[in-house]
Design an enzyme around this catalytic site. Structure first.
Site, PDB file in Angstrom:
ATOM      1  N   GLN A  62      79.485 -10.606  -6.116  1.00  0.00           N
ATOM      2  CA  GLN A  62      78.082 -10.525  -6.507  1.00  0.00           C
ATOM      3  C   GLN A  62      77.971 -10.297  -8.010  1.00  0.00           C
ATOM      4  OE1 GLN A  62      75.126  -7.216  -5.867  1.00  0.00           O
ATOM      5  NE2 GLN A  62      74.107  -8.745  -4.581  1.00  0.00           N
TER       6      GLN A  62
ATOM      7  N   CYS B 198      68.410  -5.563  -6.571  1.00  0.00           N
ATOM      8  CA  CYS B 198      68.694  -4.168  -6.928  1.00  0.00           C
ATOM      9  C   CYS B 198      67.576  -3.612  -7.810  1.00  0.00           C
ATOM     10  CB  CYS B 198      70.036  -4.072  -7.655  1.00  0.00           C
ATOM     11  SG  CYS B 198      70.459  -2.391  -8.125  1.00  0.00           S
TER      12      CYS B 198
ATOM     13  N   LYS C 159      70.739 -13.006  -3.252  1.00  0.00           N
ATOM     14  CA  LYS C 159      70.281 -11.865  -2.447  1.00  0.00           C
ATOM     15  C   LYS C 159      69.008 -11.350  -3.104  1.00  0.00           C
ATOM     16  CE  LYS C 159      71.793  -7.639  -0.153  1.00  0.00           C
ATOM     17  NZ  LYS C 159      70.838  -6.608  -0.601  1.00  0.00           N
TER      18      LYS C 159
ATOM     19  N   ASN D 138      68.787  -8.548   5.764  1.00  0.00           N
ATOM     20  CA  ASN D 138      69.393  -7.282   5.369  1.00  0.00           C
ATOM     21  C   ASN D 138      68.311  -6.209   5.384  1.00  0.00           C
ATOM     22  OD1 ASN D 138      70.140  -5.843   2.204  1.00  0.00           O
ATOM     23  ND2 ASN D 138      71.265  -5.384   4.069  1.00  0.00           N
ATOM     24  N   GLY D 139      68.722  -4.977   5.678  1.00  0.00           N
ATOM     25  CA  GLY D 139      67.788  -3.861   5.625  1.00  0.00           C
ATOM     26  C   GLY D 139      67.575  -3.207   6.975  1.00  0.00           C
TER      27      GLY D 139
END
Length: 329
Positions: free
Chosen positions: A66, A96, A135, A207-208
């Site tokens: 990443q 992020c 992402k 995701n999450g």
């Protein structure tokens, strides 16, 4: 397996957590789950020459790199370095929310600049042969995810991206800490599922908030292509990864075990110590291996107290494992 076949279940990139020692452990638990590096910034590689950040072992594969950044030329160069280092996928971080990431104009703040993200992705794709993925969040701050997420995805798809991982929460760039941003904004799985219907040819992973293989299987059953697990895979790695090869990837059993993973890590630990490393650099990632099982507290205590001591070695890990085995008897 091609790397796309490993994306049904992946372990999220997590700063200060998913280093190469963590990935070595996770690979003992699952042969097939896709693993990710911590985020590596493109400026660190390109301007700083910090190529040691790309270090990993062939045993970690399948593994993805990443990257963080917002300069297309710099990201292209960093992606090329990542491909040359052997990574099977190059992922761009657009999710992020930390202050450090915002000050560098990358991470979640890029959700406000889809045209720039598309330019970055196109440059990364042109520069090297590996698949480039993104992402992202469903939006940031006061953005309406129903409006901005389709626009964001259409831009990156037009740039050549065929796979995306969506953290199904907004990020609040002001007023919430990175920790709060992982927990407070509500999850919207339905929106991510609608994006899959809107972009049927786009490989969409979610995701999450996923804390079990049962939840992962349900999300895959809903039509999504992949599930990425974060903190649960770190704090309870055996619960998420031991049965993953059989349940998620259809591989024949038997499932891996936490005990087996510990024994398989002993030669790796030996090699790390012989190269001048310290035991706690590896064992800090192993503390949650027996979470919820008899002996888990003793395992954590022995490793966290003993691994920092000078001269600590594999025999400490073996002694801590013996305590777990005794507690289970």
């Amino acid at each position: 397996m091609q790397i796309n076949q490993h994306t049904r279940l992946s372990v999220a990139p997590m700063m200060d957590w998913t280093d190469r020692h963590c990935r070595a452990l996770h690979r003992q638990l699952s042969r097939h789950a896709l693993l990710y590096t911590e985020m590596v910034t493109a400026p660190a590689l390109v301007r700083g020459g910090a190529l040691h950040l790309l270090d990993h072992s062939p045993q970690e594969h399948p593994v993805a790199l990443q990257l963080g950044g917002s300069d297309p030329a710099e990201l292209a160069q960093a992606a090329k370095l990542g491909a040359e280092a052997g990574y099977g996928e190059i992922n761009l971080n657009c999710g992020c929310p930390s202050d450090r990431v915002q000050s560098g104009t990358f991470g979640a703040v890029l959700m406000t600049q889809p045209a720039l993200v598309a330019e970055c992705c196109a440059a990364m794709i042109d520069a090297q042969p590996r698949e480039v993925t993104v992402k992202c969040r469903i939006g940031v701050d006061d953005q309406d995810p129903e409006e901005i997420l389709p626009e964001f995805l259409s831009r990156i798809v037009a740039a050549g991206v065929t796979r995306v991982i969506v953290h199904a929460r907004k990020a609040w760039l002001q007023g919430l800490s990175p920790k709060d941003n992982r927990e407070i904004p509500p999850l919207d799985y339905g929106l991510v599922q609608r994006m899959k219907m809107l972009f049927p040819n786009l490989h969409v992973s979610i995701n999450g908030g996923v804390t079990s293989l049962d939840e992962a299987e349900a999300l895959l059953g809903s039509g999504l292509d992949g599930v990425m697990v974060g903190r649960a895979a770190y704090h309870q790695p055996a619960d998420i990864l031991c049965a993953a090869d059989r349940r998620i990837f259809g591989a024949p059993g038997p499932d891996s075990t936490a005990e087996g993973a510990v024994r398989a890590m002993l030669p790796y630990i030996e090699g790390h110590l012989m190269a001048g490393g310290r035991l706690n650099q590896i064992t800090r990632h192993m503390l949650g291996l027996f979470a919820g099982r008899p002996g888990a507290r003793g395992w954590r205590r022995m490793l966290s107290e003993g691994a920092v001591r000078p001269g600590a070695g594999p025999e400490l890990v073996e002694a801590a494992l013996a305590e777990v085995v005794r507690a289970a008897a």
